[in-house]
Write a protein that holds these residues in place. Structure first.
Motif, PDB file in Angstrom:
ATOM      1  N   ASP A 141       1.031  -1.199   0.039  1.00  0.00           N
ATOM      2  CA  ASP A 141       0.058   0.041   0.040  1.00  0.00           C
ATOM      3  C   ASP A 141       0.909   1.304  -0.018  1.00  0.00           C
ATOM      4  N   THR A 142       1.037   1.833  -1.011  1.00  0.00           N
ATOM      5  CA  THR A 142       1.948   2.821  -1.378  1.00  0.00           C
ATOM      6  C   THR A 142       1.727   4.227  -0.602  1.00  0.00           C
ATOM      7  N   LYS A 143       0.612   4.566  -0.121  1.00  0.00           N
ATOM      8  CA  LYS A 143      -0.064   5.609   0.679  1.00  0.00           C
ATOM      9  C   LYS A 143       0.327   5.511   1.875  1.00  0.00           C
ATOM     10  N   TYR A 144       0.015   4.240   2.448  1.00  0.00           N
ATOM     11  CA  TYR A 144       0.470   3.679   3.722  1.00  0.00           C
ATOM     12  C   TYR A 144       2.052   3.900   4.025  1.00  0.00           C
ATOM     13  N   LYS A 145       2.755   3.331   2.950  1.00  0.00           N
ATOM     14  CA  LYS A 145       4.307   3.371   2.920  1.00  0.00           C
ATOM     15  C   LYS A 145       4.584   4.774   3.269  1.00  0.00           C
ATOM     16  N   ASP A 146       4.187   5.702   2.189  1.00  0.00           N
ATOM     17  CA  ASP A 146       4.521   7.254   2.313  1.00  0.00           C
ATOM     18  C   ASP A 146       4.104   7.799   3.842  1.00  0.00           C
ATOM     19  N   PHE A 147       3.407   7.379   4.548  1.00  0.00           N
ATOM     20  CA  PHE A 147       3.018   7.774   5.751  1.00  0.00           C
ATOM     21  C   PHE A 147       3.878   7.259   6.921  1.00  0.00           C
ATOM     22  N   ASN A 148       4.175   5.775   6.832  1.00  0.00           N
ATOM     23  CA  ASN A 148       4.707   5.256   8.023  1.00  0.00           C
ATOM     24  C   ASN A 148       6.323   5.377   7.850  1.00  0.00           C
ATOM     25  N   VAL A 149       6.897   5.847   6.605  1.00  0.00           N
ATOM     26  CA  VAL A 149       8.238   6.242   6.596  1.00  0.00           C
ATOM     27  C   VAL A 149       8.681   7.354   7.356  1.00  0.00           C
ATOM     28  N   THR A 150       7.593   8.092   7.678  1.00  0.00           N
ATOM     29  CA  THR A 150       7.929   9.500   8.233  1.00  0.00           C
ATOM     30  C   THR A 150       7.825   9.218   9.951  1.00  0.00           C
ATOM     31  N   ILE A 151       7.321   8.174  10.384  1.00  0.00           N
ATOM     32  CA  ILE A 151       7.292   7.696  11.684  1.00  0.00           C
ATOM     33  C   ILE A 151       8.201   6.683  12.002  1.00  0.00           C
ATOM     34  N   THR A 152       8.562   5.644  11.254  1.00  0.00           N
ATOM     35  CA  THR A 152       9.480   4.790  11.516  1.00  0.00           C
ATOM     36  C   THR A 152      10.645   4.743  10.505  1.00  0.00           C
ATOM     37  N   PRO A 153      11.858   4.957  11.033  1.00  0.00           N
ATOM     38  CA  PRO A 153      12.979   5.389  10.345  1.00  0.00           C
ATOM     39  C   PRO A 153      13.875   4.084   9.992  1.00  0.00           C
ATOM     40  N   GLN A 170      15.126   1.420   6.502  1.00  0.00           N
ATOM     41  CA  GLN A 170      15.256   1.256   5.187  1.00  0.00           C
ATOM     42  C   GLN A 170      14.364   0.161   4.527  1.00  0.00           C
ATOM     43  N   ASN A 171      14.106  -0.008   3.522  1.00  0.00           N
ATOM     44  CA  ASN A 171      13.626  -0.768   2.636  1.00  0.00           C
ATOM     45  C   ASN A 171      12.090  -1.260   3.366  1.00  0.00           C
ATOM     46  N   MET A 172      11.165  -0.238   3.205  1.00  0.00           N
ATOM     47  CA  MET A 172       9.991  -0.539   3.538  1.00  0.00           C
ATOM     48  C   MET A 172       9.209  -0.742   2.261  1.00  0.00           C
ATOM     49  N   ILE A 173       8.474  -1.807   2.278  1.00  0.00           N
ATOM     50  CA  ILE A 173       7.416  -2.223   1.409  1.00  0.00           C
ATOM     51  C   ILE A 173       6.105  -1.204   1.383  1.00  0.00           C
ATOM     52  N   GLY A 174       5.442  -1.308   2.717  1.00  0.00           N
ATOM     53  CA  GLY A 174       4.298  -0.440   2.713  1.00  0.00           C
ATOM     54  C   GLY A 174       3.154  -1.559   2.832  1.00  0.00           C
ATOM     55  N   VAL A 175       3.222  -2.465   4.045  1.00  0.00           N
ATOM     56  CA  VAL A 175       2.158  -3.435   4.161  1.00  0.00           C
ATOM     57  C   VAL A 175       1.454  -2.987   5.366  1.00  0.00           C
ATOM     58  N   ARG A 176       0.137  -2.893   5.475  1.00  0.00           N
ATOM     59  CA  ARG A 176      -0.373  -2.736   6.736  1.00  0.00           C
ATOM     60  C   ARG A 176      -0.381  -3.625   7.834  1.00  0.00           C
ATOM     61  N   THR A 177      -0.342  -3.287   9.113  1.00  0.00           N
ATOM     62  CA  THR A 177      -0.106  -4.217  10.137  1.00  0.00           C
ATOM     63  C   THR A 177      -1.249  -5.181  10.422  1.00  0.00           C
ATOM     64  N   PRO A 178      -2.539  -4.931  10.218  1.00  0.00           N
ATOM     65  CA  PRO A 178      -3.586  -5.954  10.199  1.00  0.00           C
ATOM     66  C   PRO A 178      -3.485  -7.051   9.286  1.00  0.00           C
ATOM     67  N   VAL A 179      -2.862  -6.730   7.997  1.00  0.00           N
ATOM     68  CA  VAL A 179      -2.449  -7.613   7.004  1.00  0.00           C
ATOM     69  C   VAL A 179      -1.479  -8.712   7.386  1.00  0.00           C
ATOM     70  N   LEU A 180      -0.441  -8.054   7.970  1.00  0.00           N
ATOM     71  CA  LEU A 180       0.726  -8.869   8.585  1.00  0.00           C
ATOM     72  C   LEU A 180       0.432  -9.705   9.712  1.00  0.00           C
ATOM     73  N   ARG A 181      -0.479  -9.336  10.606  1.00  0.00           N
ATOM     74  CA  ARG A 181      -0.902  -9.995  11.775  1.00  0.00           C
ATOM     75  C   ARG A 181      -1.770 -11.216  11.201  1.00  0.00           C
ATOM     76  N   ASP A 182      -2.724 -11.003  10.349  1.00  0.00           N
ATOM     77  CA  ASP A 182      -3.420 -12.149   9.647  1.00  0.00           C
ATOM     78  C   ASP A 182      -2.797 -13.050   9.130  1.00  0.00           C
ATOM     79  N   TYR A 183      -1.656 -12.711   8.217  1.00  0.00           N
ATOM     80  CA  TYR A 183      -0.767 -13.444   7.821  1.00  0.00           C
ATOM     81  C   TYR A 183       0.083 -14.334   8.662  1.00  0.00           C
TER      82      TYR A 183
END
Length: 225
Positions: A13-25, A27-40
């Protein structure tokens, strides 16, 4: 590991990535939302435990989301000893606050004696996020009825210039002011933390709905100018 990588890339999710990189310093962020990762993580644990075991041995990971997935998979381990083993293996590779803070296995509460012994080692580490994880475990499992003044002394004795260590010290103290005010307030009154961390702890306590208005009013008078 191709199956896992393909899943992560397919759920970008590129929009989520653009936001998340501002609060999580990181490298190499794809941009996958946390609920998706937890379910996976839940699905892998249930359907493909062999792949999970392989993934655990693939450190260091390339992507931030792989570290997140690793933390969520560890959190699902139901055996205390197995969980601790994976934590010990993974902690040296944790490189950000999100992965550190979201690795919160409930099973750790089943053996607080052994966990406390490990926490005492973790908070003496030279690695920022190993220290942070140790302090967070004290906050998660040793406040409220499990509190001992010794644990707060342990947190206050940690000396570090690292922002993410000082922040978790402040977080711990603010939480303690909500759960164990009578014991915690003395540490604020006696300025047991660095000036920055002291003031940040007060700020976070004042912002908390769990701290009474009366206590907030008094805490404001204890700020270091």
């Amino acid at each position: 590991m191709e199956e896992i990588t393909n899943f992560l890339l397919a759920n970008q999710d590129t929009k989520y990535k653009d936001f998340n990189v501002t609060i999580t310093p990181v490298q190499n962020m794809i941009g996958v939302r946390t609920p998706v990762l937890r379910d996976y993580a839940k699905r892998l644990t249930k359907e493909n435990p062999e792949l999970v075991r392989e993934f655990f041995n693939e450190c260091p990971h390339k992507y931030f989301e792989e570290n997140q997935l690793h933390a969520f998979l560890i959190a699902l381990i139901k055996d205390y000893d197995a969980c601790i083993d994976e934590i010990e293996k993974f902690l040296p590779y944790v490189d950000n606050w999100a992965t550190c803070d979201q690795m919160n296995p409930k099973v750790l509460g089943r053996n607080k004696e052994d966990l406390l012994r490990r926490i005492k080692i973790w908070i003496r580490s030279d690695k920022t996020y190993t220290i942070r994880f140790g302090i967070k475990m004290l906050m998660d499992f040793y406040l409220g009825e499990s509190f001992d003044i010794e644990y707060m002394e342990m947190v206050c004795k940690v000396k570090s210039d690292e922002y993410y260590v000082k922040m978790v010290q402040a977080w711990y103290m603010a939480t303690a002011l909500a759960t164990n005010y009578d014991e915690a307030i003395g540490f604020i009154e006696n300025k047991k933390l660095s000036s920055w961390t002291h003031n940040k702890a007060i700020q976070k306590a004042i912002e908390s709905f769990r701290v009474t208005d009366e206590h907030k009013k008094y805490l404001k008078t204890l700020k270091i100018k």
